[in-house]
Design a protein around this motif. Structure first.
Motif, mmCIF file in Angstrom:
data_model
loop_
_atom_site.group_PDB
_atom_site.id
_atom_site.type_symbol
_atom_site.label_atom_id
_atom_site.label_comp_id
_atom_site.label_asym_id
_atom_site.label_seq_id
_atom_site.Cartn_x
_atom_site.Cartn_y
_atom_site.Cartn_z
ATOM 1 N N GLU A 8 -21.839 -10.959 -4.473
ATOM 2 C CA GLU A 8 -22.610 -9.959 -4.150
ATOM 3 C C GLU A 8 -22.041 -9.285 -2.964
ATOM 4 O O GLU A 8 -21.356 -9.825 -2.212
ATOM 5 C CB GLU A 8 -24.055 -10.382 -3.731
ATOM 6 C CG GLU A 8 -24.200 -11.214 -2.664
ATOM 7 C CD GLU A 8 -25.806 -11.681 -2.562
ATOM 8 O OE1 GLU A 8 -26.412 -11.370 -3.586
ATOM 9 O OE2 GLU A 8 -25.885 -12.652 -1.646
ATOM 10 N N VAL A 9 -22.211 -7.712 -2.769
ATOM 11 C CA VAL A 9 -21.775 -7.038 -1.633
ATOM 12 C C VAL A 9 -22.703 -7.016 -0.447
ATOM 13 O O VAL A 9 -23.917 -6.973 -0.563
ATOM 14 C CB VAL A 9 -21.473 -5.746 -2.119
ATOM 15 C CG1 VAL A 9 -21.009 -4.747 -1.044
ATOM 16 C CG2 VAL A 9 -20.547 -5.536 -3.330
ATOM 17 N N TYR A 10 -22.116 -7.277 0.731
ATOM 18 C CA TYR A 10 -22.887 -7.328 1.865
ATOM 19 C C TYR A 10 -22.004 -6.487 3.110
ATOM 20 O O TYR A 10 -20.786 -6.062 3.122
ATOM 21 C CB TYR A 10 -23.179 -8.664 2.206
ATOM 22 C CG TYR A 10 -22.064 -9.511 2.958
ATOM 23 C CD1 TYR A 10 -20.754 -9.795 2.315
ATOM 24 C CD2 TYR A 10 -22.412 -9.807 4.212
ATOM 25 C CE1 TYR A 10 -20.048 -10.416 2.881
ATOM 26 C CE2 TYR A 10 -21.095 -10.293 4.984
ATOM 27 C CZ TYR A 10 -20.112 -10.787 4.198
ATOM 28 O OH TYR A 10 -18.825 -11.641 4.654
ATOM 29 N N ASP A 11 -22.828 -6.025 4.186
ATOM 30 C CA ASP A 11 -22.282 -5.611 5.094
ATOM 31 C C ASP A 11 -21.256 -6.754 6.177
ATOM 32 O O ASP A 11 -21.788 -7.398 6.563
ATOM 33 C CB ASP A 11 -23.400 -4.962 6.336
ATOM 34 C CG ASP A 11 -24.309 -4.081 5.611
ATOM 35 O OD1 ASP A 11 -24.063 -3.685 4.603
ATOM 36 O OD2 ASP A 11 -25.382 -3.915 6.178
ATOM 37 N N ALA A 12 -20.090 -6.484 6.156
ATOM 38 C CA ALA A 12 -19.166 -7.375 6.608
ATOM 39 C C ALA A 12 -18.288 -6.850 7.818
ATOM 40 O O ALA A 12 -18.062 -5.737 7.972
ATOM 41 C CB ALA A 12 -18.209 -7.700 5.348
ATOM 42 N N TYR A 67 -17.510 -9.002 0.288
ATOM 43 C CA TYR A 67 -18.009 -9.920 -1.138
ATOM 44 C C TYR A 67 -18.636 -11.325 -0.400
ATOM 45 O O TYR A 67 -17.859 -11.983 0.408
ATOM 46 C CB TYR A 67 -17.047 -10.011 -1.877
ATOM 47 C CG TYR A 67 -16.671 -9.303 -2.694
ATOM 48 C CD1 TYR A 67 -17.655 -8.823 -3.678
ATOM 49 C CD2 TYR A 67 -15.429 -8.404 -2.720
ATOM 50 C CE1 TYR A 67 -17.184 -7.602 -4.650
ATOM 51 C CE2 TYR A 67 -15.024 -7.275 -3.520
ATOM 52 C CZ TYR A 67 -16.024 -6.981 -4.581
ATOM 53 O OH TYR A 67 -15.702 -5.978 -5.369
ATOM 54 N N ARG A 68 -19.623 -11.914 -0.945
ATOM 55 C CA ARG A 68 -20.059 -13.243 -0.865
ATOM 56 C C ARG A 68 -20.535 -13.606 -1.978
ATOM 57 O O ARG A 68 -20.980 -12.915 -2.768
ATOM 58 C CB ARG A 68 -21.054 -13.451 0.538
ATOM 59 C CG ARG A 68 -22.554 -12.958 0.222
ATOM 60 C CD ARG A 68 -23.308 -12.891 1.394
ATOM 61 N NE ARG A 68 -24.565 -11.958 1.079
ATOM 62 C CZ ARG A 68 -25.263 -11.567 2.139
ATOM 63 N NH1 ARG A 68 -24.994 -11.764 3.163
ATOM 64 N NH2 ARG A 68 -26.281 -10.743 1.922
ATOM 65 N N ARG A 72 -22.790 -15.680 -4.782
ATOM 66 C CA ARG A 72 -24.297 -15.264 -5.040
ATOM 67 C C ARG A 72 -24.825 -16.813 -4.900
ATOM 68 O O ARG A 72 -24.128 -17.719 -5.077
ATOM 69 C CB ARG A 72 -24.596 -14.770 -6.588
ATOM 70 C CG ARG A 72 -23.998 -13.718 -6.636
ATOM 71 C CD ARG A 72 -24.422 -12.863 -8.099
ATOM 72 N NE ARG A 72 -24.165 -11.626 -7.950
ATOM 73 C CZ ARG A 72 -24.812 -10.344 -7.603
ATOM 74 N NH1 ARG A 72 -25.850 -10.669 -7.099
ATOM 75 N NH2 ARG A 72 -24.373 -9.216 -7.817
ATOM 76 N N THR A 131 -18.564 -4.148 12.080
ATOM 77 C CA THR A 131 -19.222 -4.141 10.554
ATOM 78 C C THR A 131 -19.108 -2.947 10.031
ATOM 79 O O THR A 131 -19.541 -1.775 10.518
ATOM 80 C CB THR A 131 -20.853 -4.512 10.923
ATOM 81 O OG1 THR A 131 -20.697 -5.982 11.496
ATOM 82 C CG2 THR A 131 -21.485 -4.659 9.595
ATOM 83 N N ARG A 175 -12.921 -8.613 0.703
ATOM 84 C CA ARG A 175 -13.511 -7.042 1.180
ATOM 85 C C ARG A 175 -13.016 -6.130 0.186
ATOM 86 O O ARG A 175 -12.023 -6.078 -0.608
ATOM 87 C CB ARG A 175 -12.394 -6.992 2.585
ATOM 88 C CG ARG A 175 -12.989 -7.778 3.806
ATOM 89 C CD ARG A 175 -14.348 -7.646 4.543
ATOM 90 N NE ARG A 175 -14.621 -8.306 5.353
ATOM 91 C CZ ARG A 175 -15.095 -9.675 5.389
ATOM 92 N NH1 ARG A 175 -15.552 -10.037 4.287
ATOM 93 N NH2 ARG A 175 -15.442 -10.040 6.604
ATOM 94 N N PRO A 215 -20.414 -1.013 6.407
ATOM 95 C CA PRO A 215 -21.786 -1.425 5.388
ATOM 96 C C PRO A 215 -20.986 -1.512 4.229
ATOM 97 O O PRO A 215 -20.250 -0.889 3.708
ATOM 98 C CB PRO A 215 -22.246 0.034 5.439
ATOM 99 C CG PRO A 215 -22.113 0.767 6.703
ATOM 100 C CD PRO A 215 -20.728 0.029 7.287
ATOM 101 N N ALA A 216 -21.553 -2.426 3.327
ATOM 102 C CA ALA A 216 -21.192 -2.733 2.039
ATOM 103 C C ALA A 216 -19.665 -2.916 1.486
ATOM 104 O O ALA A 216 -19.161 -2.635 0.753
ATOM 105 C CB ALA A 216 -21.788 -1.507 1.103
#
Ligand code: SF4
Length: 382
Positions: free
Chosen positions: A270-274, A287-288, A290, A281, A171, A283-284
């Motif tokens: 890569e960064v994602y909405d977690a 980390y997940r 690639r 949730t 995170r 936004p951004a």
């Protein structure tokens, strides 16, 4: 100078005197977003040392506390149902999830039920265990903020044994602060920004607090003197109307952060909405791995054990107010279970499990009174 202050360094005592000399009269709230900061503040007794009208609020500074229940559940299920060794940082082993009583509700209980689960203190240990048990697969359940996630990225970037896979729950800190500041009631007048995160990502990550929201911010280290220097900085800004992002930890925090660590984070993740446990949730904020690291991604190597029903907001244990503690909406001892049903020996929620959790830090620092009766929507002084 009282007994508490007599233990302070000369620098800390000087910053405290300067802070008092500001003679701030308005009630003001300074939030920190780092378990290490909260521990130093609580153990050094800074809340009692500064003027009564200044509140020090612990905010989202505990990665274990916000690790979503579905991720912990997934780790438990992989450890129970696959022929693997699961390794995780020690704090994670005791984090509870909501399951029927007959099922293991933590990694610790899954280990007692026969799963091969081992605590580790660093990514290097995960690699060593993978080399030692090959060809058995080792699943590294890696939950943490940038300071923990960056070494995981470095480990993968530099090469790991084929039998090591990562169940990542990384995170980013700043999006949680951005979410608070964009909400109707942010609950803070100033921010103490985290020193270690800034060491990796650069202090610039916190510029938005000042430029977009007009809230003073200062990066601090972990000693009382640097924390008091940061408090002085933001209070002085509030008094004068001047706004800037101050760096009160210049011996460690440099402009641009650690370029190598940032480059490794970027090339591996890569960064994602977690999802954040109990919060929802952001936004951004996650980390997940690639696609290029799919062979080391536990979520792709194993069939998913994730349970979508766990992704709803509010999946803390019944009665646990950890989400509101994490967001700085209440102090730890304003949870009705604090010190009553929930203690470090018998934790109910993740904030009492983790060394970075505000509930555990407060209990360890000697706050024993439960103020649940006094709580309201806003934080009141503990
Ligand atoms: S005291 Fe325990 S139950 Fe209450 S918020 Fe903290 S961790 Fe949750």
């Amino acid at each position: 100078m009282d007994r508490q202050e007599s233990g302070m360094s000369r620098d800390a005592a000087a910053w405290l005197a300067a802070l008092r000399d500001l003679e701030i009269e308005k009630p003001l709230r300074i939030m920190n977003v780092c378990g290490g900061h909260e521990r130093s503040i609580s153990l050094a007794g800074l809340r009692k040392a500064i003027p009564d009208n200044i509140e020090l609020i612990p905010g989202p500074g505990c990665p274990v506390c916000v690790c979503p229940e579905e991720d912990v559940y997934e780790a438990i299920q992989i450890a129970l149902h696959e022929d693997v060794v699961l390794v995780a940082f020690g704090d994670m082993l005791r984090v509870p999830v909501n399951v029927p009583k007959r099922e293991p509700r933590s990694l610790e209980q899954a280990r007692a039920a026969g799963a091969d689960i081992r605590p580790i203190a660093s990514p290097r240990e995960a690699v060593d265990i993978a080399l030692a048990v090959a060809p058995r697969i080792v699943v590294f359940f890696a939950a943490g903020f940038e300071t923990t996630t960056a070494p995981v990225a470095a480990m993968l970037d530099e090469g790991v044994p084929d039998n090591l896979v990562v169940l990542l729950s990384g995170r980013l800190t700043w999006p949680a602060v951005a979410m608070l500041l964009e909400s109707e009631s942010p609950g803070l007048d100033a921010l103490i920004a985290p020193g270690h995160v800034s060491t990796v990502m650069g202090p610039e990550e916190w510029e938005f607090v000042v430029t977009r929201h007009g809230i003073p911010a200062a990066v601090a280290g972990f000693r009382p003197d640097t924390l008091l220097a940061a408090m002085y900085s933001v209070l002085e800004q509030l008094k004068t109307g001047r706004r800037s992002l101050d760096n009160c930890y210049p011996e460690v925090v440099r402009a641009g952060g650690n370029p190598r660590a940032r480059q490794q984070l970027d090339s591996v993740m890569e960064v994602y909405d977690a999802n954040w446990r109990g919060v929802g949730t952001i936004p951004a904020s996650g980390y997940r791995l690639r696609e290029s690291f799919a062979a080391h991604d536990a979520r792709r190597v194993f069939r998913s054990y994730a349970d979508d029903s766990r992704k709803r907001v509010g999946e803390m244990p019944p009665g646990c107010d950890c989400a509101r503690v994490v967001l700085g909406k209440i102090y730890p001892n304003q949870c009705r279970l604090y010190g009553v049903a929930c203690t470090p020996r018998k934790p109910i929620g993740p904030c009492m499990v983790s060394d970075e959790g505000a509930c555990r830090i407060w209990w360890s620092s000697g706050y024993r009174e439960n103020l649940w009766e006094d709580r309201g929507e806003a934080v009141s002084r503990a």
